[in-house]
Design a protein around this motif. Structure first.
Motif, PDB file in Angstrom:
ATOM      1  N   VAL A 243       5.256   5.578 -19.376  1.00 61.38           N
ATOM      2  CA  VAL A 243       4.491   5.100 -20.512  1.00 61.38           C
ATOM      3  C   VAL A 243       4.102   3.339 -20.151  1.00 61.38           C
ATOM      4  CG1 VAL A 243       5.882   6.224 -22.283  1.00 61.38           C
ATOM      5  CG2 VAL A 243       6.813   4.049 -21.042  1.00 61.38           C
ATOM      6  N   ASP A 244       4.540   2.802 -18.714  1.00 63.35           N
ATOM      7  CA  ASP A 244       4.416   1.645 -18.627  1.00 63.35           C
ATOM      8  C   ASP A 244       3.070   1.438 -17.412  1.00 63.35           C
ATOM      9  OD1 ASP A 244       6.196   0.790 -20.324  1.00 63.35           O
ATOM     10  OD2 ASP A 244       7.880   0.726 -18.915  1.00 63.35           O
ATOM     11  N   VAL A 245       2.867   2.454 -16.697  1.00 63.30           N
ATOM     12  CA  VAL A 245       1.778   2.536 -15.457  1.00 63.30           C
ATOM     13  C   VAL A 245       0.757   3.311 -15.808  1.00 63.30           C
ATOM     14  CG1 VAL A 245       1.638   2.840 -13.200  1.00 63.30           C
ATOM     15  CG2 VAL A 245       3.799   1.771 -14.222  1.00 63.30           C
ATOM     16  N   GLU A 246      -0.281   2.744 -15.781  1.00 61.74           N
ATOM     17  CA  GLU A 246      -1.674   3.547 -15.829  1.00 61.74           C
ATOM     18  C   GLU A 246      -1.805   4.284 -14.672  1.00 61.74           C
ATOM     19  OE1 GLU A 246      -4.971   1.236 -17.202  1.00 61.74           O
ATOM     20  OE2 GLU A 246      -3.999   0.685 -18.938  1.00 61.74           O
ATOM     21  N   GLY A 247      -2.401   5.586 -14.787  1.00 63.81           N
ATOM     22  CA  GLY A 247      -3.029   6.326 -13.676  1.00 63.81           C
ATOM     23  C   GLY A 247      -2.387   7.751 -13.646  1.00 63.81           C
ATOM     24  N   ARG A 256      11.002  10.263  -5.349  1.00 59.54           N
ATOM     25  CA  ARG A 256      10.331   9.230  -5.982  1.00 59.54           C
ATOM     26  C   ARG A 256       9.202   9.373  -6.727  1.00 59.54           C
ATOM     27  NH1 ARG A 256      12.324   4.312  -1.810  1.00 59.54           N
ATOM     28  NH2 ARG A 256      14.463   4.904  -1.902  1.00 59.54           N
ATOM     29  N   VAL A 257       8.789   8.614  -7.750  1.00 57.77           N
ATOM     30  CA  VAL A 257       7.405   8.997  -8.358  1.00 57.77           C
ATOM     31  C   VAL A 257       6.436   7.921  -7.879  1.00 57.77           C
ATOM     32  CG1 VAL A 257       6.267   8.509 -10.964  1.00 57.77           C
ATOM     33  CG2 VAL A 257       8.850   9.412 -10.598  1.00 57.77           C
ATOM     34  N   GLU A 258       5.145   8.357  -7.747  1.00 62.00           N
ATOM     35  CA  GLU A 258       4.342   7.743  -7.398  1.00 62.00           C
ATOM     36  C   GLU A 258       3.065   7.749  -8.430  1.00 62.00           C
ATOM     37  OE1 GLU A 258       2.659   6.802  -3.113  1.00 62.00           O
ATOM     38  OE2 GLU A 258       1.122   8.302  -3.757  1.00 62.00           O
ATOM     39  N   VAL A 259       2.314   6.771  -8.720  1.00 63.09           N
ATOM     40  CA  VAL A 259       1.071   6.705  -9.596  1.00 63.09           C
ATOM     41  C   VAL A 259      -0.042   5.980  -8.972  1.00 63.09           C
ATOM     42  CG1 VAL A 259       0.391   5.924 -11.961  1.00 63.09           C
ATOM     43  CG2 VAL A 259       2.989   6.392 -11.627  1.00 63.09           C
ATOM     44  N   VAL A 260      -1.304   6.843  -9.164  1.00 63.03           N
ATOM     45  CA  VAL A 260      -2.107   6.371  -8.526  1.00 63.03           C
ATOM     46  C   VAL A 260      -3.318   6.072  -9.552  1.00 63.03           C
ATOM     47  CG1 VAL A 260      -4.220   6.863  -6.974  1.00 63.03           C
ATOM     48  CG2 VAL A 260      -1.924   7.699  -6.311  1.00 63.03           C
ATOM     49  N   CYS A 267      -8.252   0.211  -6.485  1.00 60.29           N
ATOM     50  CA  CYS A 267      -7.155   1.285  -6.430  1.00 60.29           C
ATOM     51  C   CYS A 267      -5.950   0.584  -6.629  1.00 60.29           C
ATOM     52  CB  CYS A 267      -7.385   2.206  -5.514  1.00 60.29           C
ATOM     53  SG  CYS A 267      -5.970   3.619  -5.770  1.00 60.29           S
ATOM     54  N   THR A 268      -5.176   1.019  -7.507  1.00 59.72           N
ATOM     55  CA  THR A 268      -3.539   0.472  -7.588  1.00 59.72           C
ATOM     56  C   THR A 268      -2.627   1.796  -7.245  1.00 59.72           C
ATOM     57  OG1 THR A 268      -4.126  -1.076  -9.155  1.00 59.72           O
ATOM     58  CG2 THR A 268      -1.714  -0.412  -8.802  1.00 59.72           C
ATOM     59  N   VAL A 269      -2.018   1.626  -6.155  1.00 55.61           N
ATOM     60  CA  VAL A 269      -0.793   2.526  -5.918  1.00 55.61           C
ATOM     61  C   VAL A 269       0.400   1.948  -6.453  1.00 55.61           C
ATOM     62  CG1 VAL A 269       0.508   4.001  -4.177  1.00 55.61           C
ATOM     63  CG2 VAL A 269      -2.083   3.845  -4.294  1.00 55.61           C
ATOM     64  N   THR A 270       1.302   2.500  -7.524  1.00 55.91           N
ATOM     65  CA  THR A 270       2.492   2.131  -7.832  1.00 55.91           C
ATOM     66  C   THR A 270       3.650   3.036  -7.466  1.00 55.91           C
ATOM     67  OG1 THR A 270       1.452   0.956  -9.818  1.00 55.91           O
ATOM     68  CG2 THR A 270       3.707   1.450  -9.760  1.00 55.91           C
TER      69      THR A 270
END
Length: 472
Positions: A243-247, A256-260, A267-270
């Motif tokens: 809910v907190d990170v777009e992508g 582990r989770v990764e969000v692009v 480009c943001t990789v979280t």
């Protein structure tokens, strides 16, 4: 979503039972930090001062500022959770009044000080001023008082009493008086005074950025957790990524989770940057420590995340403040249950259309109060429905016998069971109770509709038939 996720489930169960390191700056001085080590980037004078002050803020553990007993005295309610808000730099206690279930909250956070309307609190000698509600308040009757430390940043204490703006201000002012001494001498992250202790809470994003772009100039500081140079930004977070990170989110092989987020301007990789997590009563997602890198393209951003050198997990100090739920829940092992209602099947046993969105939603352990029919249970709450999967001995109305409680005898994957499609009273939501015999007791599912037209008994059947081959 501010309401307790277990409230609807408990209402359903009631129906069921009834029917069946750095030296800190003194806040309020208005003077920025001096001679605090900062990362080796080319800062302008103003940005260097800000970086120094943010370094001080990162040493503070805002959750450890809280006083749970004081919050309970001020509200006359029982605290059920201590949980992060807005990342590492905010923390709230959530409380519930025993007689009517009314909710209240107290929050401490490091943030920019945005003055708001109202009267300064009588306590603390006028050092605190009314502040504007947090952006996430969304019209709720939140009230807060803040004190600038330096450069427009400081500490805010907020109170919220459901549907009562005046009471919210009374709560905020009273709780401020209770924790003011801790704000004056802030507990440090190095003391590991919370459990879990988040290892990345003190990490400097500018230091990571300096390793990625050592020759870059014009570094800017975006609060305690983000730092940028032209073309690259680094940020640390403590987030429920669903809910907190777009992508677009995915689960990596290491769990582990990764969000692009591949946007036109970069480009943001979280990525989840540690294995320390927290499940707190709120949304059904884990809080995860994250590192995000933004660059011109995703390959560069991902390479930046890959190259970061970060510390291992931190160990909480003895007597550390428990984060997450403050309620005691029995475990399957405690009561001799043959399965764990929270993990043996999980959300994957529910139809996709009624699950919470996201790649890793989690259920919450259920409280077991006097008179509760089961011995261990787990709440599965989404916007669509609330369900409780449970286990208990076959005693009284916790049974698969239609002579013991309402319902129709049936089978789940060949096991004897009982299904009761309760007729909802006027104004009440549909409900289905299903029980299945297992070797040493009863597995039960009670499901209450929230915003779904799904057949609740079919939902229960799917859960129990998934469970059946997994238990003896």
């Amino acid at each position: 979503m501010r309401a307790r996720t277990a409230v609807a489930a408990l209402a359903a169960l009631t129906t069921w039972a009834t029917a069946a390191g750095c030296s800190a700056v003194v806040p309020g001085t208005g003077s920025p930090a001096r001679d605090v080590p900062v990362a080796g980037l080319a800062f302008g004078d103003g940005q260097r001062m800000l970086a120094e002050q943010m370094a001080i803020f990162r040493t503070w553990d805002v959750c450890a500022v809280h006083d749970v007993a004081a919050a309970e005295r001020r509200t006359g309610a029982v605290a059920f959770a201590v949980r992060p808000v807005r990342g590492y730099d905010g923390c709230e206690i959530a409380l519930e009044t025993a007689d009517d279930g009314a909710l209240s909250y107290v929050t401490v956070e490091v943030t920019e000080i945005v003055p708001g309307p109202g009267t300064p609190p009588k306590a603390e000698g006028g050092r605190y001023v009314p502040v504007a509600p947090a952006a996430a308040a969304q019209g709720r009757p939140e009230c807060g008082y803040g004190r600038e430390v330096a450069l427009g940043w400081g500490v805010v204490v907020r109170g919220e009493v459901a549907d009562d703006a005046a009471a919210s201000c009374v709560l905020a002012g009273g709780y401020l008086a209770d924790v003011a001494a801790r704000i004056e001498d802030p507990p440090l992250r190095s003391a590991a005074g919370t459990d879990p202790a988040f290892a990345l809470g003190g990490q400097d994003p500018c230091a990571v950025l300096a390793a990625l772009a050592p020759d870059a100039g014009d570094a800017t500081v975006e609060g305690p957790r983000a730092c940028a140079v032209p073309g690259v930004e680094v940020a640390f977070g403590l987030a429920q990524v669903e809910v907190d990170v777009e992508g677009v989110a995915s689960m990596r092989p290491d769990g582990r989770v990764e969000v692009v987020d591949d946007a036109p301007d970069g480009c943001t990789v979280t990525r989840q940057a540690g294995d320390t997590t927290l499940l707190a009563p709120s949304l059904p997602y884990l809080f995860r420590e994250t590192l995000a890198v933004t660059a011109a393209d995703c390959a560069t951003a991902r390479a930046g995340v890959d190259s970061a050198v970060l510390p291992g997990p931190a160990v909480p100090a003895p007597g550390a403040l428990t984060l997450g739920s403050l309620e005691g829940f029995p475990t399957a092992e405690d009561v001799g249950a043959p399965f764990d209602p929270c993990s043996t099947v999980g959300w994957s046993a529910f139809p996709a259309g009624v699950r919470p969105p996201g790649i890793d939603p989690r259920p919450f352990p259920s409280p077991v109060d006097t008179g509760t029919l089961y011995r261990v249970g787990c709440d599965y709450s989404s916007d669509a429905l609330t369900a409780v999967l449970s286990w208990g001995p076959a005693v009284g109305t916790y049974s698969t016998d239609p002579a013991a409680r309402p319902g129709v005898a049936t089978q789940f994957a060949g096991r004897p069971g009982l299904e009761h499609r309760a007729e909802p009273a006027a104004g009440q939501a549909p409900l289905c109770l299903s029980t299945m015999q297992v070797g040493n007791g009863i597995a039960g599912v009670v499901t209450l509709a929230r915003e779904t037209t799904a057949d609740l008994c079919a939902v229960n059947r799917g859960v129990l038939e998934t469970l059946a081959p997994l238990v003896s």
